[in-house]
Scaffold this active site. Structure first.
Site, short mmCIF file in Angstrom:
data_model
loop_
_atom_site.label_atom_id
_atom_site.label_comp_id
_atom_site.label_asym_id
_atom_site.label_seq_id
_atom_site.Cartn_x
_atom_site.Cartn_y
_atom_site.Cartn_z
N GLY A 250 0.83 -1.22 0.00
CA GLY A 250 0.00 0.00 0.00
C GLY A 250 0.86 1.26 0.00
O GLY A 250 0.55 2.25 -0.68
N ASP A 251 1.94 1.23 0.74
CA ASP A 251 2.83 2.41 0.80
C ASP A 251 3.52 2.60 -0.55
O ASP A 251 3.75 3.72 -1.00
CB ASP A 251 3.89 2.21 1.90
CG ASP A 251 3.26 1.73 3.19
OD1 ASP A 251 2.12 2.13 3.46
OD2 ASP A 251 3.89 0.93 3.90
N1 LIG Z 1 -1.83 -10.19 -4.12
C1 LIG Z 1 -1.53 -9.14 -4.90
N2 LIG Z 1 -1.40 -9.31 -6.25
C2 LIG Z 1 -1.13 -8.27 -7.04
N3 LIG Z 1 -0.98 -7.01 -6.61
C3 LIG Z 1 -1.11 -6.78 -5.29
C4 LIG Z 1 -1.37 -7.83 -4.36
N4 LIG Z 1 -1.43 -7.30 -3.12
C5 LIG Z 1 -1.21 -5.97 -3.27
N5 LIG Z 1 -1.03 -5.65 -4.57
C6 LIG Z 1 -0.84 -4.32 -5.16
O1 LIG Z 1 -0.56 -3.39 -4.15
C7 LIG Z 1 -1.65 -2.45 -4.01
C8 LIG Z 1 -1.86 -2.14 -2.54
O2 LIG Z 1 -2.15 -3.32 -1.85
P1 LIG Z 1 -3.14 -3.42 -0.60
O3 LIG Z 1 -4.53 -3.17 -1.01
O4 LIG Z 1 -2.84 -4.75 0.04
O5 LIG Z 1 -2.64 -2.19 0.28
P2 LIG Z 1 -2.67 -2.03 1.86
O6 LIG Z 1 -3.82 -2.80 2.44
O7 LIG Z 1 -2.56 -0.60 2.15
O8 LIG Z 1 -1.30 -2.79 2.19
P3 LIG Z 1 -0.23 -2.64 3.37
O9 LIG Z 1 -0.97 -2.11 4.57
O10 LIG Z 1 0.29 -4.04 3.53
O11 LIG Z 1 0.82 -1.72 2.86
C9 LIG Z 1 -2.84 -3.14 -4.69
O12 LIG Z 1 -3.78 -2.19 -5.15
C10 LIG Z 1 -2.14 -3.88 -5.83
O13 LIG Z 1 -1.81 -2.99 -6.88
O1 LIG Z 2 0.85 0.00 12.68
P1 LIG Z 2 0.77 0.83 11.42
O2 LIG Z 2 1.48 2.14 11.54
O3 LIG Z 2 -0.63 0.94 10.92
O4 LIG Z 2 1.52 -0.02 10.28
C1 LIG Z 2 2.88 -0.29 10.41
C2 LIG Z 2 3.32 -1.21 9.29
O5 LIG Z 2 2.63 -2.47 9.31
O6 LIG Z 2 3.01 -0.59 8.06
C3 LIG Z 2 4.02 -0.85 7.11
C4 LIG Z 2 3.42 -1.52 5.91
O7 LIG Z 2 2.43 -0.72 5.37
C5 LIG Z 2 5.06 -1.69 7.81
O8 LIG Z 2 6.35 -1.31 7.41
C6 LIG Z 2 4.82 -1.43 9.27
O9 LIG Z 2 5.24 -2.47 10.11
#
Ligand SMILES: Nc1ncnc2c1ncn2[C@@H]1O[C@H](COP(=O)(O)OP(=O)(O)OP(=O)(O)O)[C@@H](O)[C@H]1O
Ligand SMILES: O=P(O)(O)OC[C@@]1(O)O[C@H](CO)[C@@H](O)[C@@H]1O
Length: 302
Positions: A250-251
């Site tokens: 997501g980041d």
């Molecule tokens: N299983 C996957 N396959 C392909 N692309 C993915 C996958 N997981 C994540 N991505 C890519 O990364 C983007 C962000 O993922 P996600 O929706 O999991 O963000 P998030 O929940 O904010 O993640 P995190 O908190 O782990 O950073 C998705 O929109 C997609 O483009």
């Molecule tokens: O506890 P928060 O601040 O919601 O999330 C922290 C965290 O899960 O977010 C990043 C991935 O998005 C990791 O590097 C880190 O450990």
């Protein structure tokens, strides 16, 4: 200049365990430590994409020192405010048959430290970008991101907020340039479960009505949708690939969006670069590199 603020940085201890069993001694197959926390990840991916940023926030103890050292090694300039008590978190990311995470609470941040952050933020100038990302320590009020936006409202900044629940909702009246909830976080705001993209658009529009300029909603393996302030809608499945480590996907998406927007001031470019940066991070052990992102964009014809 781009500034990222991580209130609650971490060392991410990413371990893989074959067939993890609760209540037993499990042994790791691989283990690795990265600097983490959402703003920090945004800064690191921006660096990989060729954009410098300045990482701000709070750190404490030996873990805090190691976060700063690793960022330095990565080439990310940082200026973290040192908190005297406690240590920055160690967040455990367990990869086995499923991915599980244990995120720490983080050290308490005193009024004095917040004052120091405000002094740093007062140096921002019109045209700068500010990314406020991630959780805040438990003891802090969840209007802190809102207070920062209010404080900076006389400047022409692009402010991006990646947060959940009230921390996110509270900033909306101050018109963040971009917010990036995932579909579950978006649903949580309204007490509903969202899986379908049309529904996601409907609820993303509600956050726009409340003040967000652009709303990017990530949906992990189902891709993402974007509603822009000029009324454009984008939606896409992610490129194809094998998920290796989705921590920071997501980041990476936020960093990719920002890089794409800054390079061409075009929402389509920003959306697809964000999408592919998220996937590139998910498809590799480490965070996305520029070559990986461009290769994935090419693979989906963008
Ligand atoms: N299983 C996957 N396959 C392909 N692309 C993915 C996958 N997981 C994540 N991505 C890519 O990364 C983007 C962000 O993922 P996600 O929706 O999991 O963000 P998030 O929940 O904010 O993640 P995190 O908190 O782990 O950073 C998705 O929109 C997609 O483009
Ligand atoms: O506890 P928060 O601040 O919601 O999330 C922290 C965290 O899960 O977010 C990043 C991935 O998005 C990791 O590097 C880190 O450990």
């Amino acid at each position: 200049m781009i500034y990222t603020v991580t209130f609650n940085p971490s060392l991410d201890y990413i371990v893989s365990v074959d067939d993890f069993m609760l209540g037993r001694v499990n042994r790791t197959r691989t283990e690795i430590i990265y600097p983490g926390g959402k703003g920090i990840n945004v800064s690191m991916v921006l660096k990989n994409l060729g954009h410098d940023s300045h990482a701000l926030g709070f750190m404490a103890g030996f873990t805090g020192q190691e976060i700063v050292r690793l960022l330095d090694e990565w080439g990310v300039r940082s200026d973290f405010i040192r908190v005297e008590q406690g240590i920055s978190r160690i967040n455990v990311k367990l990869r086995s048959n499923e991915e599980s995470e244990i995120n720490g609470q983080g050290p308490a941040i005193a009024e004095e430290h917040i004052r120091q952050l405000y002094q740093q933020l007062d140096r921002l100038e019109d045209g700068d970008v500010l990314v406020l990302a991630g959780s805040i320590p438990d003891v802090m009020p969840d209007d802190i991101y809102m207070d920062i936006m209010k404080h900076l409202s006389s400047k022409k900044l692009h402010i991006i907020v990646d947060a959940t629940r009230d921390l996110l909702v509270n900033v909306l009246p101050y018109h963040p340039f971009l917010i990036k909830p995932n579909n579950h976080e978006l649903g949580e705001v309204f007490g509903v479960e969202l899986e379908d993209k049309e529904e996601v658009f409907t609820y993303a529009a509600k956050l726009q009505e409340r003040g967000a300029r652009n709303v990017l909603v990530s949906m992990a393996g189902d891709g993402a949708v974007l509603l822009t302030e000029d009324g454009q809608r984008f939606e896409s499945m992610p490129p194809k690939g094998k998920v290796v480590n989705s921590v920071g996907a997501g980041d990476s998406m936020v960093a990719g969006f920002l890089a794409g927007y800054m390079e061409e001031h075009d929402y389509a470019k920003a959306f697809y670069m964000g999408l592919c940066a998220g996937s590139a991070s998910a498809f590799s052990e480490e965070l996305a590199t520029r070559d990986e992102v461009l290769a994935l964009m090419h693979s989906i014809g963008k």
